[in-house]
Motif scaffolding. Structure first.
Motif, PDB file in Angstrom:
ATOM      1  N   VAL A  11       8.942  14.620  31.372  1.00 44.17           N
ATOM      2  CA  VAL A  11       8.852  15.184  30.029  1.00 44.17           C
ATOM      3  C   VAL A  11       7.447  15.011  29.479  1.00 44.17           C
ATOM      4  O   VAL A  11       6.774  14.018  29.774  1.00 44.17           O
ATOM      5  N   LYS A  12       7.022  16.001  28.697  1.00 38.26           N
ATOM      6  CA  LYS A  12       5.713  15.952  28.048  1.00 38.26           C
ATOM      7  C   LYS A  12       5.937  16.088  26.553  1.00 38.26           C
ATOM      8  O   LYS A  12       6.736  16.907  26.107  1.00 38.26           O
ATOM      9  N   TYR A  13       5.205  15.239  25.788  1.00 40.35           N
ATOM     10  CA  TYR A  13       5.311  15.225  24.338  1.00 40.35           C
ATOM     11  C   TYR A  13       3.943  15.476  23.712  1.00 40.35           C
ATOM     12  O   TYR A  13       2.919  15.068  24.261  1.00 40.35           O
ATOM     13  N   SER A  14       3.949  16.086  22.529  1.00 34.74           N
ATOM     14  CA  SER A  14       2.711  16.263  21.775  1.00 34.74           C
ATOM     15  C   SER A  14       2.346  14.928  21.123  1.00 34.74           C
ATOM     16  O   SER A  14       3.146  13.987  21.113  1.00 34.74           O
ATOM     17  N   ALA A  15       1.166  14.868  20.533  1.00 35.84           N
ATOM     18  CA  ALA A  15       0.731  13.652  19.835  1.00 35.84           C
ATOM     19  C   ALA A  15       1.670  13.313  18.678  1.00 35.84           C
ATOM     20  O   ALA A  15       1.799  12.148  18.308  1.00 35.84           O
ATOM     21  N   LEU A  58       7.385  19.024  24.499  1.00 38.30           N
ATOM     22  CA  LEU A  58       6.667  20.225  24.919  1.00 38.30           C
ATOM     23  C   LEU A  58       7.253  20.828  26.188  1.00 38.30           C
ATOM     24  O   LEU A  58       7.272  22.045  26.348  1.00 38.30           O
ATOM     25  N   SER A  59       7.708  19.969  27.098  1.00 34.63           N
ATOM     26  CA  SER A  59       8.311  20.479  28.332  1.00 34.63           C
ATOM     27  C   SER A  59       9.222  19.430  28.936  1.00 34.63           C
ATOM     28  O   SER A  59       9.066  18.233  28.706  1.00 34.63           O
ATOM     29  N   GLU A  60      10.176  19.943  29.709  1.00 35.37           N
ATOM     30  CA  GLU A  60      11.124  19.075  30.419  1.00 35.37           C
ATOM     31  C   GLU A  60      11.406  19.739  31.757  1.00 35.37           C
ATOM     32  O   GLU A  60      11.827  20.894  31.805  1.00 35.37           O
ATOM     33  N   THR A  61      11.120  19.011  32.821  1.00 36.20           N
ATOM     34  CA  THR A  61      11.339  19.523  34.164  1.00 36.20           C
ATOM     35  C   THR A  61      12.128  18.480  34.942  1.00 36.20           C
ATOM     36  O   THR A  61      11.872  17.286  34.811  1.00 36.20           O
ATOM     37  N   PHE A  65      13.444  16.937  38.685  1.00 35.26           N
ATOM     38  CA  PHE A  65      13.007  16.834  40.075  1.00 35.26           C
ATOM     39  C   PHE A  65      14.072  16.139  40.920  1.00 35.26           C
ATOM     40  O   PHE A  65      14.832  15.304  40.428  1.00 35.26           O
ATOM     41  N   GLN A  66      14.072  16.509  42.194  1.00 34.98           N
ATOM     42  CA  GLN A  66      14.928  15.840  43.170  1.00 34.98           C
ATOM     43  C   GLN A  66      14.102  15.698  44.439  1.00 34.98           C
ATOM     44  O   GLN A  66      13.612  16.692  44.983  1.00 34.98           O
ATOM     45  N   GLY A  67      13.912  14.472  44.899  1.00 34.27           N
ATOM     46  CA  GLY A  67      13.145  14.228  46.119  1.00 34.27           C
ATOM     47  C   GLY A  67      11.717  14.741  46.046  1.00 34.27           C
ATOM     48  O   GLY A  67      11.160  15.176  47.046  1.00 34.27           O
ATOM     49  N   GLY A  68      11.118  14.705  44.843  1.00 36.02           N
ATOM     50  CA  GLY A  68       9.744  15.147  44.677  1.00 36.02           C
ATOM     51  C   GLY A  68       9.574  16.636  44.455  1.00 36.02           C
ATOM     52  O   GLY A  68       8.452  17.118  44.293  1.00 36.02           O
ATOM     53  N   LYS A  69      10.659  17.387  44.442  1.00 29.26           N
ATOM     54  CA  LYS A  69      10.586  18.842  44.258  1.00 29.26           C
ATOM     55  C   LYS A  69      11.320  19.239  42.982  1.00 29.26           C
ATOM     56  O   LYS A  69      12.336  18.635  42.628  1.00 29.26           O
ATOM     57  N   LYS A  70      10.799  20.284  42.319  1.00 34.11           N
ATOM     58  CA  LYS A  70      11.484  20.784  41.133  1.00 34.11           C
ATOM     59  C   LYS A  70      12.899  21.195  41.525  1.00 34.11           C
ATOM     60  O   LYS A  70      13.102  21.851  42.539  1.00 34.11           O
ATOM     61  N   HIS A  71      13.857  20.781  40.689  1.00 29.68           N
ATOM     62  CA  HIS A  71      15.246  21.087  40.991  1.00 29.68           C
ATOM     63  C   HIS A  71      16.026  21.120  39.677  1.00 29.68           C
ATOM     64  O   HIS A  71      16.101  20.123  38.968  1.00 29.68           O
ATOM     65  N   GLY A  72      16.591  22.260  39.357  1.00 31.36           N
ATOM     66  CA  GLY A  72      17.332  22.414  38.107  1.00 31.36           C
ATOM     67  C   GLY A  72      16.495  23.176  37.099  1.00 31.36           C
ATOM     68  O   GLY A  72      15.585  23.925  37.453  1.00 31.36           O
ATOM     69  N   ARG A  73      16.775  22.969  35.845  1.00 38.43           N
ATOM     70  CA  ARG A  73      16.085  23.707  34.783  1.00 38.43           C
ATOM     71  C   ARG A  73      14.718  23.091  34.480  1.00 38.43           C
ATOM     72  O   ARG A  73      14.583  21.882  34.437  1.00 38.43           O
ATOM     73  N   ALA A  74      13.760  23.976  34.226  1.00 36.42           N
ATOM     74  CA  ALA A  74      12.430  23.590  33.753  1.00 36.42           C
ATOM     75  C   ALA A  74      12.211  24.363  32.457  1.00 36.42           C
ATOM     76  O   ALA A  74      12.286  25.594  32.455  1.00 36.42           O
ATOM     77  N   ARG A  75      11.995  23.648  31.380  1.00 34.81           N
ATOM     78  CA  ARG A  75      11.872  24.294  30.071  1.00 34.81           C
ATOM     79  C   ARG A  75      10.551  23.915  29.415  1.00 34.81           C
ATOM     80  O   ARG A  75      10.095  22.782  29.537  1.00 34.81           O
ATOM     81  N   THR A  76       9.964  24.874  28.685  1.00 42.01           N
ATOM     82  CA  THR A  76       8.813  24.606  27.836  1.00 42.01           C
ATOM     83  C   THR A  76       9.206  24.978  26.414  1.00 42.01           C
ATOM     84  O   THR A  76      10.055  25.854  26.195  1.00 42.01           O
ATOM     85  N   ASP A 106       6.818  24.366  17.344  1.00 37.24           N
ATOM     86  CA  ASP A 106       7.867  24.169  16.336  1.00 37.24           C
ATOM     87  C   ASP A 106       9.209  23.752  16.954  1.00 37.24           C
ATOM     88  O   ASP A 106      10.222  23.680  16.271  1.00 37.24           O
ATOM     89  N   GLY A 107       9.217  23.487  18.273  1.00 38.32           N
ATOM     90  CA  GLY A 107      10.420  22.988  18.934  1.00 38.32           C
ATOM     91  C   GLY A 107      11.348  24.036  19.500  1.00 38.32           C
ATOM     92  O   GLY A 107      12.388  23.709  20.054  1.00 38.32           O
ATOM     93  N   ARG A 108      10.977  25.298  19.389  1.00 39.83           N
ATOM     94  CA  ARG A 108      11.832  26.367  19.930  1.00 39.83           C
ATOM     95  C   ARG A 108      11.588  26.538  21.430  1.00 39.83           C
ATOM     96  O   ARG A 108      10.471  26.372  21.904  1.00 39.83           O
ATOM     97  N   LEU A 109      12.637  26.916  22.126  1.00 39.34           N
ATOM     98  CA  LEU A 109      12.531  27.158  23.562  1.00 39.34           C
ATOM     99  C   LEU A 109      11.576  28.321  23.800  1.00 39.34           C
ATOM    100  O   LEU A 109      11.767  29.408  23.272  1.00 39.34           O
ATOM    101  N   ALA A 110      10.504  28.091  24.591  1.00 39.53           N
ATOM    102  CA  ALA A 110       9.512  29.133  24.868  1.00 39.53           C
ATOM    103  C   ALA A 110       9.768  29.785  26.224  1.00 39.53           C
ATOM    104  O   ALA A 110       9.594  30.991  26.380  1.00 39.53           O
ATOM    105  N   SER A 111      10.156  28.990  27.216  1.00 39.82           N
ATOM    106  CA  SER A 111      10.450  29.549  28.538  1.00 39.82           C
ATOM    107  C   SER A 111      11.418  28.633  29.271  1.00 39.82           C
ATOM    108  O   SER A 111      11.534  27.451  28.956  1.00 39.82           O
ATOM    109  N   GLU A 112      12.081  29.222  30.253  1.00 39.61           N
ATOM    110  CA  GLU A 112      13.031  28.469  31.061  1.00 39.61           C
ATOM    111  C   GLU A 112      13.060  29.054  32.461  1.00 39.61           C
ATOM    112  O   GLU A 112      13.057  30.280  32.625  1.00 39.61           O
ATOM    113  N   GLU A 113      13.055  28.183  33.445  1.00 44.07           N
ATOM    114  CA  GLU A 113      13.130  28.594  34.850  1.00 44.07           C
ATOM    115  C   GLU A 113      14.194  27.756  35.543  1.00 44.07           C
ATOM    116  O   GLU A 113      14.480  26.638  35.125  1.00 44.07           O
ATOM    117  N   LEU A 114      14.731  28.304  36.604  1.00 44.77           N
ATOM    118  CA  LEU A 114      15.661  27.552  37.452  1.00 44.77           C
ATOM    119  C   LEU A 114      14.969  27.272  38.779  1.00 44.77           C
ATOM    120  O   LEU A 114      14.306  28.156  39.336  1.00 44.77           O
TER     121      LEU A 114
END
Length: 179
Positions: free
Chosen positions: A120-124, A129-132, A134-145, A149-157
């Motif tokens: 997870v990444k947070y602003s000051a 800001l983002s939540e990704t 991981f499983q075994g060092g690889k992206k796995h599941g939802r990745a969101r930015t 203002d806290g609204r969902l900007a993007s989402e990937e699987l």
């Protein structure tokens, strides 16, 4: 007493809510940098630091005929912890936190040197800001930015490091009148 900035308060709160695997928080990292001492696990010793108390402060131990990081470690700059977390047999293990010069920060969970679980990444200001995941060092599941203002900007699987199809939006529910 120096007032605590909102970003540090948010970081402290997020670290308090962290899983028990977290061995060091921002306050403890700053204290280690200020005193240039680190409590190491049995069999490990703290590295001697430079006179300016800036740079890495880490515990090391001999494991399988090699000297490796073992236990807590913190990177210090101007008496404050800039990055901190635990190591096991020379590999990142558990929660690791990295502070950015602008006050934002990243929290990552590791198992035997590989990202495992949330990053997870947070602003000051403490805004997510983002939540990704991981499983075994690889992206796995939802990745969101998220926007500022806290609204969902993007989402990937993701599926074990491979980008999947865009997530389907939840079907709109019709309002049901109450009887």
């Amino acid at each position: 007493m120096k007032p605590q900035l909102p970003s540090l308060a948010a970081l402290s709160l997020s670290l308090l809510l962290a899983p028990p695997a977290l061995a060091m928080d921002k306050r403890q990292a700053d204290a280690a940098c200020g005193s240039w001492t680190l409590e190491c696990p049995e069999g490990a010793t703290s590295t001697p630091g430079p006179a300016k108390k800036t740079g890495p402060l880490e515990c090391k131990a001999k494991v399988k005929e090699r000297v490796v990081k073992e236990g807590p470690a913190v990177v210090c700059k101007n008496g404050e912890g800039q990055a901190f977390g635990d190591w096991k047999e020379g590999k990142k293990h558990g929660r690791h936190v990295t502070m950015s010069p602008d006050g934002s920060w990243t929290e990552e969970d590791f198992v035997e040197g590989k990202l495992e679980g949330r990053q997870v990444k947070y602003s000051a200001e403490g805004q997510l800001l983002s939540e990704t995941h991981f499983q075994g060092g690889k992206k796995h599941g939802r990745a969101r930015t998220y926007s500022a203002d806290g609204r969902l900007a993007s989402e990937e699987l993701w599926d074990k490091g491979l980008k999947g199809k865009k997530p389907e939006a939840a079907p709109a529910r019709a309002a049901t009148p109450e009887p």
